[in-house]
Scaffold this active site. Structure first.
Site, PDB file in Angstrom:
ATOM      1  N   GLU A   1      68.144 -14.084 -16.836  1.00 41.18           N
ATOM      2  CA  GLU A   1      67.983 -12.944 -15.941  1.00 41.18           C
ATOM      3  C   GLU A   1      68.175 -13.410 -14.497  1.00 41.18           C
ATOM      4  OE1 GLU A   1      64.579  -9.524 -15.036  1.00 41.18           O
ATOM      5  OE2 GLU A   1      63.962 -11.530 -15.682  1.00 41.18           O
TER       6      GLU A   1
ATOM      7  N   LYS B   1      66.676  -2.967 -18.489  1.00 38.37           N
ATOM      8  CA  LYS B   1      65.283  -3.432 -18.532  1.00 38.37           C
ATOM      9  C   LYS B   1      64.317  -2.278 -18.313  1.00 38.37           C
ATOM     10  CE  LYS B   1      62.238  -6.965 -16.500  1.00 38.37           C
ATOM     11  NZ  LYS B   1      62.151  -8.007 -15.439  1.00 38.37           N
TER      12      LYS B   1
ATOM     13  N   CYS C   1      62.753 -10.555 -20.071  1.00 41.94           N
ATOM     14  CA  CYS C   1      61.597 -11.071 -19.328  1.00 41.94           C
ATOM     15  C   CYS C   1      60.276 -10.382 -19.652  1.00 41.94           C
ATOM     16  CB  CYS C   1      61.904 -11.021 -17.832  1.00 41.94           C
ATOM     17  SG  CYS C   1      60.903 -12.163 -16.842  1.00 41.94           S
TER      18      CYS C   1
END
Length: 525
Positions: free
Chosen positions: A94, A194, A227
């Site tokens: 990321e 995300k 993440c």
């Protein structure tokens, strides 16, 4: 669907593991491979991204592309190095292309246009002029073609929206933190936006969670998230209701937070908890606490954590297409070695065994609890843990918070001068994110004072043979197991017994830093 999800995740969470020793290794290829016909070769790259010198400053698209192309040049080098080793899929981190800490305005020149699904399949390498502002996507697509491999990367994307869209930002466009996957012929196979942003003012969270999978000819179906997503039900757990998803690609820019949430620690825990392979690529900025990548199976990890080197690192490993099956905990009850028999007796004996440590009616436990150590409080990762010290060469400890009681049955081959403690937390975590957790943790303290328990440490000498367990109110429990020098270890057994979740280990090869059961109660966030 929901019943199937519950059955699937309960089965994974209830399963026990009889596992191999695991370390943080980063060799190119590893001994004891699965049979080639039953395996595939994966790579992750921990990238020391070139960052914008001032991410708040406005730049041109051309300036932004110069910086991103510097990072993409390194990506291309790694793809070609991986191709020489027969890699079939590679994952990059990321924020590895554009960096971080932008405002909504300053990130705009770094964003590629992402065409909507409705416009059909697209190969940016072969059709570079089909859409404008897609230079990064074009380079990634061509890398996949050059390397003849699937390629997963993270970039910032933009998507125009209309004023009648109630979620449309004032500037008329969405900004998304986006993972993309290209097939080996350069086709854009899928994209993921995300969902659980971590203090990312430059980006929007999509109105509906993306549950994104993609199929490969070499290993079947993969899932994808980013993440901070790993701590939430959507999309991380929700993806796994598809029983065909055996592999997760996981770009991340994770800041290590000891003792419970180091990058490699949570990556491995997710693989073990759900019985999947996790291909995790972290960004490499040790000064910011950002390092730790790995290729994790439920049984082993090939990982990298280095806070000294400024260089990036490519990890390559051959892993099974079908992650090794987990051993059911019912098998554990047939093992009658003294320590496990003692554990089973504590669980099955009269209620005082759990409710009053002074009246433990278990083999030899009485003498261990004649002098009950004091309960104390200390902050661990911003949460107020209740703890009890693990003194002596052997013992049985219990400590409770709200509805959760944590237990530790232990013996120590040799005593060190270090302070260890058993801690419990059952409540809402509210710093750097809000989510409900139940945690049982055996940790090495930073010093000899009670107030040092919960501090961030990486070195330890204390060896334990132990059972750690608790009466958790959730089936979603992640086994965290970290030893000296930021290396991973693996439980001998793990799973449910008599409505308690337990972790068992003997024969540690290095000092224990953390052994914890990290429960997530998603419905109480």
């Amino acid at each position: 669907e929901s019943k199937r999800l519950i059955a699937c995740t309960m089965s994974a969470a209830r399963a026990a593991l009889t596992l191999f020793l695991v370390g943080c290794s980063a060799l190119a290829l590893h001994e004891a491979h699965p049979h080639p016909a039953e395996s595939y070769v994966a790579a992750v790259y921990e990238h020391p991204a070139l960052l914008a010198p001032n991410p708040l400053e406005l730049t041109s698209r051309q300036q932004a592309l110069e910086l991103m192309n510097w990072n993409l040049d390194i990506y291309e080098q790694q793809v070609m190095a991986a191709a020489q080793k027969g890699v079939q899929i590679i994952v990059f981190p990321e924020d590895g292309i554009h960096g971080f800490n932008f405002t909504r305005t300053s990130i705009y020149p770094f964003l590629d246009f992402m065409p909507p699904h409705e416009l059909g399949r697209w190969n940016p390498c072969l059709e570079p002029h089909r859409f404008s502002d897609t230079e990064v996507l074009q380079r990634l697509s061509c890398m996949a073609v050059k390397g003849q491999m699937f390629l997963v990367a993270n970039l910032g994307t933009k998507q125009p929206c209309l004023s009648h869209d109630p979620g449309c930002p004032q500037d008329g466009r969405y900004h998304f933190n986006t993972n993309v996957v290209f097939s080996s012929n350069g086709t854009l196979a899928n994209r993921y936006r995300k969902h659980n942003l971590y203090f990312e003012a430059a980006f929007d969270s999509p109105a509906e969670v993306d549950l994104i999978t993609f199929d490969t000819p070499f290993a079947g179906k993969f899932g994808m998230f980013t993440c901070f997503d790993i701590l939430f039900f959507d999309p991380a757990v929700q993806l796994l209701r598809d029983s065909e998803v055996k592999h997760i690609v996981y770009p991340t820019a994770w800041m290590n937070q000891l003792p419970l949430l180091a990058a490699i620690e949570i990556q491995k825990a997710f693989a073990a908890a759900f019985g999947v392979n996790v291909l995790a690529a972290n960004i490499h900025h040790p000064s910011l606490g950002m390092t730790g990548s790995g290729i994790h199976t439920p049984l082993k990890s090939f990982c990298y954590h280095d806070t000294d080197s400024p260089k990036g690192h490519l990890i390559i490993a051959q892993i099974a297409k079908n992650p090794p099956s987990l051993v059911r905990t019912e098998n554990a009850t047939n093992e009658r070695d003294p320590s496990h028999s003692k554990f089973l007796k504590i669980l099955s004996d009269d209620p005082y065994c759990e409710k009053d440590a002074q009246e433990v009616h278990c083999d030899e436990a009485d003498k261990w609890n004649m002098n009950i150590p004091p309960t104390f409080h200390s902050e661990m990762m911003y949460d107020n843990f209740t703890l009890v010290p693990a003194w002596g060469k052997e013992g049985y400890l219990q400590v409770c918070s709200n509805t959760l009681c944590c237990h530790l049955l232990y013996e120590r081959p040799t005593l060190s001068t270090e302070l260890y403690a058993l801690g419990v937390f059952d409540g809402l975590h509210t710093v750097h994110g809000t989510y409900y957790i139940q945690v049982c943790a055996l940790v090495k303290c930073g010093g000899l004072g009670f107030d040092t328990c919960g501090q961030e440490i990486t070195e330890a000498e204390g060896l334990f043979d132990f059972h750690l367990w608790g009466n958790f109110s959730t089936f979603y429990i992640f086994p965290l197991f970290l030893t000296s020098g930021m290396t991973l270890d693996t439980p001998d057994q793990l799973g449910w017994e008599n409505n308690h979740y337990f972790l068992r280990k003997s024969g540690l090869s290095s000092g224990l830093v953390t052994a914890a059961l990290y429960g997530r109660l998603y419905d109480r966030n």
